[in-house]
Design an enzyme around this catalytic site. Structure first.
Site, PDB file in Angstrom:
ATOM      1  CE  LYS A   1      -1.974   1.858   3.981  1.00  0.00           C
ATOM      2  NZ  LYS A   1      -1.638   3.246   4.171  1.00  0.00           N
ATOM      3  CG  ASN A   2       2.079   2.869   3.548  1.00  0.00           C
ATOM      4  OD1 ASN A   2       0.945   3.244   3.226  1.00  0.00           O
ATOM      5  ND2 ASN A   2       2.412   2.593   4.789  1.00  0.00           N
TER       6      ASN A   2
ATOM      7  CB  CYS B   1      -5.113   6.301   9.996  1.00  0.00           C
ATOM      8  SG  CYS B   1      -5.904   4.861   9.272  1.00  0.00           S
TER       9      CYS B   1
ATOM     10  NE  ARG C   1      -0.227  10.019  10.091  1.00  0.00           N
ATOM     11  CZ  ARG C   1      -0.624   9.031   9.307  1.00  0.00           C
ATOM     12  NH1 ARG C   1      -1.861   8.605   9.370  1.00  0.00           N
ATOM     13  NH2 ARG C   1       0.214   8.464   8.461  1.00  0.00           N
TER      14      ARG C   1
ATOM     15  CG  ASP D   1       2.104   1.338   9.892  1.00  0.00           C
ATOM     16  OD1 ASP D   1       1.658   2.179  10.688  1.00  0.00           O
ATOM     17  OD2 ASP D   1       2.479   1.626   8.734  1.00  0.00           O
TER      18      ASP D   1
ATOM     19  CB  ILE E   1       6.421   6.347  15.151  1.00  0.00           C
ATOM     20  CG1 ILE E   1       7.495   5.264  15.032  1.00  0.00           C
ATOM     21  CG2 ILE E   1       6.297   7.197  13.888  1.00  0.00           C
ATOM     22  CD1 ILE E   1       8.831   5.673  14.519  1.00  0.00           C
TER      23      ILE E   1
ATOM     24  NE  ARG F   1      -6.984   4.773   4.772  1.00  0.00           N
ATOM     25  CZ  ARG F   1      -5.978   5.098   5.568  1.00  0.00           C
ATOM     26  NH1 ARG F   1      -6.175   5.225   6.841  1.00  0.00           N
ATOM     27  NH2 ARG F   1      -4.788   5.312   5.094  1.00  0.00           N
TER      28      ARG F   1
HETATM   29  N1  EPU Z   1       6.568  14.035  11.384  1.00  0.00           N
HETATM   30  C1  EPU Z   1       6.774  15.371  11.648  1.00  0.00           C
HETATM   31  N2  EPU Z   1       6.750  16.248  10.605  1.00  0.00           N
HETATM   32  C2  EPU Z   1       6.539  15.850   9.328  1.00  0.00           C
HETATM   33  C3  EPU Z   1       6.335  14.484   9.057  1.00  0.00           C
HETATM   34  C4  EPU Z   1       6.354  13.584  10.109  1.00  0.00           C
HETATM   35  O1  EPU Z   1       6.971  15.763  12.812  1.00  0.00           O
HETATM   36  O2  EPU Z   1       6.544  16.698   8.429  1.00  0.00           O
HETATM   37  C5  EPU Z   1       6.620  13.068  12.489  1.00  0.00           C
HETATM   38  C6  EPU Z   1       5.285  12.325  12.669  1.00  0.00           C
HETATM   39  O3  EPU Z   1       4.409  13.038  13.496  1.00  0.00           O
HETATM   40  C7  EPU Z   1       5.759  11.016  13.257  1.00  0.00           C
HETATM   41  C8  EPU Z   1       7.116  10.771  12.600  1.00  0.00           C
HETATM   42  O4  EPU Z   1       7.544  12.049  12.118  1.00  0.00           O
HETATM   43  O5  EPU Z   1       5.944  11.146  14.637  1.00  0.00           O
HETATM   44  C9  EPU Z   1       7.116   9.803  11.444  1.00  0.00           C
HETATM   45  O6  EPU Z   1       6.080  10.144  10.512  1.00  0.00           O
HETATM   46  P1  EPU Z   1       6.179   9.780   8.965  1.00  0.00           P
HETATM   47  O7  EPU Z   1       6.231  11.025   8.180  1.00  0.00           O
HETATM   48  O8  EPU Z   1       7.267   8.772   8.780  1.00  0.00           O
HETATM   49  O9  EPU Z   1       4.780   9.089   8.720  1.00  0.00           O
HETATM   50  P2  EPU Z   1       3.869   9.207   7.417  1.00  0.00           P
HETATM   51  O10 EPU Z   1       4.736   9.331   6.221  1.00  0.00           O
HETATM   52  O11 EPU Z   1       2.799  10.224   7.615  1.00  0.00           O
HETATM   53  C10 EPU Z   1       3.892   6.687   6.879  1.00  0.00           C
HETATM   54  C11 EPU Z   1       2.865   5.640   6.597  1.00  0.00           C
HETATM   55  C12 EPU Z   1       2.160   5.268   7.893  1.00  0.00           C
HETATM   56  C13 EPU Z   1       3.195   4.806   8.918  1.00  0.00           C
HETATM   57  C14 EPU Z   1       4.289   5.862   9.090  1.00  0.00           C
HETATM   58  C15 EPU Z   1       5.432   5.422   9.975  1.00  0.00           C
HETATM   59  C16 EPU Z   1       2.180   6.188   4.360  1.00  0.00           C
HETATM   60  C17 EPU Z   1       1.124   6.709   3.468  1.00  0.00           C
HETATM   61  N3  EPU Z   1       1.896   6.168   5.647  1.00  0.00           N
HETATM   62  O12 EPU Z   1       3.191   7.810   7.412  1.00  0.00           O
HETATM   63  O13 EPU Z   1       1.328   4.186   7.553  1.00  0.00           O
HETATM   64  O14 EPU Z   1       2.566   4.588  10.155  1.00  0.00           O
HETATM   65  O15 EPU Z   1       4.853   6.197   7.800  1.00  0.00           O
HETATM   66  O16 EPU Z   1       6.058   4.298   9.448  1.00  0.00           O
HETATM   67  O17 EPU Z   1       3.232   5.747   3.910  1.00  0.00           O
HETATM   68  C18 EPU Z   1      -0.540   2.812   7.676  1.00  0.00           C
HETATM   69  O18 EPU Z   1      -0.125   2.247   6.652  1.00  0.00           O
HETATM   70  O19 EPU Z   1      -1.476   2.380   8.370  1.00  0.00           O
HETATM   71  C19 EPU Z   1       0.106   4.034   8.107  1.00  0.00           C
HETATM   72  C20 EPU Z   1      -0.433   4.847   8.980  1.00  0.00           C
END
Ligand code: EPU
Length: 421
Positions: A22-23, A117, A122, A307, A329, A400
């Site tokens: 998915k991601n 989610c 976030r 996750d 995280i 999803r």
């Molecule tokens: N963070 C910041 N600022 C940013 C971006 C992130 O402070 O600009 C913080 C977040 O709050 C968090 C940490 O950095 O504490 C890591 O967040 P990350 O950006 O890695 O998460 P994401 O890209 O929003 C993706 C996956 C999530 C998964 C996380 C962590 C996608 C679409 N989503 O989210 O997947 O939990 O990485 O591995 O790739 C899921 O598949 O159910 C899902 C939620």
């Protein structure tokens, strides 16, 4: 609203084939906006997040062919600048990749802020830090992000991420692929889907190196051409089935996986007493005894994935002794499933970032609500393992991200069905 109905207590046996990640898919689909020519992509999971992204691109003028066997052909050659549908974009988290993709292709972007989610705050400040480093001006309000490159478009830049962010790493790679000069992302995330996005873009003619390490370098190219690509298997879907067997019992061959991506999960389940054996592209999981307690701390890849904490949390809820999960995280993620598991007889105490789970000999069925995708998957596992009947509400979260969950579980011997209302 549709619900899942589960009769617990049936062992899982047989084989399950894992779908595309998915991601990775939700990054690669927006990235096709950068490509002139058709991209034929295999192993695209048939899940609602993907459907929404394809609909967004289609509304923007892309030609999309949905072919059999999880194959999709996307041609964005004719897309002119237009704002993606706010109604659709707000339904999924990954719509934020349209900011990088639009900036890269058109030098400007206007995208409604993502939904998906919301188990924790976030922020996207690190994505924005990257766009600024590429020379864009960015305005973020409560409801949208507006970004604009100068008259000569984006140019390569250097960005050191303050937090290791999957989304920011991906978004900056997408934005930089066509930006003249070199972009360097330091403290980049290393998840397998980042490597997959880079491999996709490189297949289409990009020059990206270092994906999978904490320094990613992108040498901007003048154009990307169409081509063929196959998405990697989903690490978390595979981990979910592995945890399900460990929690429920049985013996299942999980096929179409990259065992290396599963190392952390494999090691944890072995530590808990499950028999896990790897072959080239499959992993067999067998429950041979009651599970033992374990300790987990979630970390960016190659650490234990956030996750997977809920699904392995269910294993812990049934294991001997007191297990511990520390979430590093998303601190508030426990609230998405701990109350629901308690309603099924689990004993869980949450203290800040740490959950203490005292294993019980059994769980019992209950009516529970999926608060997010992975929490929902954890509740399905709990329902399969529990005595009696479980109803899981708000399953749109689960759909999803899990292709054909009911079909795959039923083929393994689970008693689960989807009720329409
Ligand atoms: N963070 C910041 N600022 C940013 C971006 C992130 O402070 O600009 C913080 C977040 O709050 C968090 C940490 O950095 O504490 C890591 O967040 P990350 O950006 O890695 O998460 P994401 O890209 O929003 C993706 C996956 C999530 C998964 C996380 C962590 C996608 C679409 N989503 O989210 O997947 O939990 O990485 O591995 O790739 C899921 O598949 O159910 C899902 C939620």
């Amino acid at each position: 609203m549709p619900t899942y109905h589960i009769e617990g207590g049936h062992l899982l046996n047989g084989e399950v084939t894992i779908s595309g990640a998915k991601n990775a898919a939700v990054a690669i689909i927006p990235a096709t906006l950068l490509v002139k020519g058709p991209c034929r992509i295999e192993n695209v999971p048939d899940i609602s997040d993907v459907h929404i992204l394809l609909n967004i691109l289609e509304q923007m003028g892309a030609t999309i062919l949905r072919l059999p066997n999880d194959t999709v052909e996307i041609d964005c050659s004719a897309v002119e600048y237009t704002q993606p549908s706010a109604t659709l974009a707000q339904q999924i988290r990954a719509s934020y990749y349209l900011i990088g993709a639009q900036l890269g292709r058109f030098g400007r972007a206007h995208v409604a802020l993502p939904g998906g989610c919301n188990f924790a705050p976030r922020p996207i400040d690190q994505h924005i830090k990257g766009f600024l480093a590429l020379g864009a001006k960015v305005e973020e309000t409560e409801s949208y992000v507006n970004a604009e490159a100068g008259p000569s478009g984006l140019r390569g830049g250097r960005v050191n991420l303050d937090v290791v962010s999957v989304g920011a790493t991906i978004n900056i790679i997408i934005a930089a692929a066509l930006a003249p000069g070199q972009t360097i992302i330091e403290n980049a995330a290393r998840e397998p889907h980042i490597v997959d996005l880079a491999n996709f873009l490189n297949t289409m003619g990009a020059k990206i190196s270092g994906a999978g390490t904490d320094v990613v370098k992108i040498r901007g190219v003048s154009a990307l051409r169409g081509g063929f690509y196959s998405i990697i298997p989903d690490q978390i879907e595979a981990g979910t089935y592995m945890a399900a067997v460990a929690a429920v019992g049985g013996n299942v061959l999980v096929k179409n996986v990259i065992p290396k991506h599963m190392d952390c999960i494999t090691a944890k389940l072995r530590e808990m007493g499950a028999a896990v054996t790897e072959s080239d592209d499959a992993i067999r999981v067998e429950k041979i005894r009651r599970l033992r307690r374990a300790t987990i701390k979630t970390m960016p890849y190659p650490g234990f994935p956030t996750d997977m904490q809920g699904q392995v949390g269910v294993c812990m809820a049934l294991a001997e002794g007191v297990s511990r999960i520390t979430e590093s995280i998303y601190e508030t993620r426990f609230f998405a499933y701990c109350d629901e598991l308690r309603a099924m007889g689990a004993s869980i105490q949450v203290n800040g970032k740490t959950a203490y789970i005292t294993g019980q000999p059994k769980l019992h069925g209950a009516t529970v609500r999926a608060h997010d995708l992975r929490a929902g998957a954890a509740l399905v596992i709990a329902g399969l393992a529990a005595e009696g009947n479980t109803v899981v509400q708000d399953i749109h979260f689960i759909e999803r991200g899990y292709e054909n969950l009911i079909g795959k579980l039923t083929a393994l011997g689970a008693k689960i069905y989807r009720q329409e209302d």
